[in-house]
Design an enzyme around this catalytic site. Structure first.
Site, PDB file in Angstrom:
ATOM      1  N   ASP A 129       3.277  -0.586  -8.690  1.00 52.53           N
ATOM      2  CA  ASP A 129       2.572  -1.425  -7.738  1.00 52.53           C
ATOM      3  C   ASP A 129       1.228  -0.760  -7.422  1.00 52.53           C
ATOM      4  O   ASP A 129       0.901   0.286  -7.995  1.00 52.53           O
ATOM      5  CB  ASP A 129       3.412  -1.671  -6.478  1.00 52.53           C
ATOM      6  CG  ASP A 129       3.762  -0.396  -5.718  1.00 52.53           C
ATOM      7  OD1 ASP A 129       3.065   0.631  -5.865  1.00 52.53           O
ATOM      8  OD2 ASP A 129       4.735  -0.435  -4.952  1.00 52.53           O
ATOM      9  N   SER A 130       0.461  -1.341  -6.539  1.00 55.49           N
ATOM     10  CA  SER A 130      -0.884  -0.814  -6.270  1.00 55.49           C
ATOM     11  C   SER A 130      -0.828   0.600  -5.689  1.00 55.49           C
ATOM     12  O   SER A 130      -1.681   1.436  -6.006  1.00 55.49           O
ATOM     13  CB  SER A 130      -1.661  -1.748  -5.352  1.00 55.49           C
ATOM     14  OG  SER A 130      -0.963  -1.950  -4.137  1.00 55.49           O
TER      15      SER A 130
END
Length: 80
Positions: free
Chosen positions: A37-38
């Site tokens: 994910d980010s």
């Protein structure tokens, strides 16, 4: 001597908890296939910046979608 790709694979395999870095394909997409994910991607960037003594530009991070792209980017930054 370790290659840029082997270092990136090792760092990434630790980040996603894969025992064998060779299991991570160089064409694997970081988000879609490896599940980063980010936040994971930002942690990866920070580790790579420290390991290679480079600065990864914030506006370039979104364009780093595969291990191949990360390796090419790091090698380009190191060549400067």
């Amino acid at each position: 001597m370790e290659t840029t790709e082997s270092i990136v694979r090792n760092v990434l395999s630790m980040e996603i908890c894969v025992d064998d870095a060779e299991e991570v394909r160089s064409t694997a997409r970081l988000h879609e296939e490896l599940g980063l994910d980010s936040l994971d991607k930002m942690e990866l960037v920070q580790i790579l910046e420290e390991k290679f003594n480079i600065a990864i530009d914030d506006e370039d991070i979104d364009g780093l979608d595969t291990i191949q792209q990360v390796v090419a980017y790091v090698e380009k930054k190191r060549a400067r």
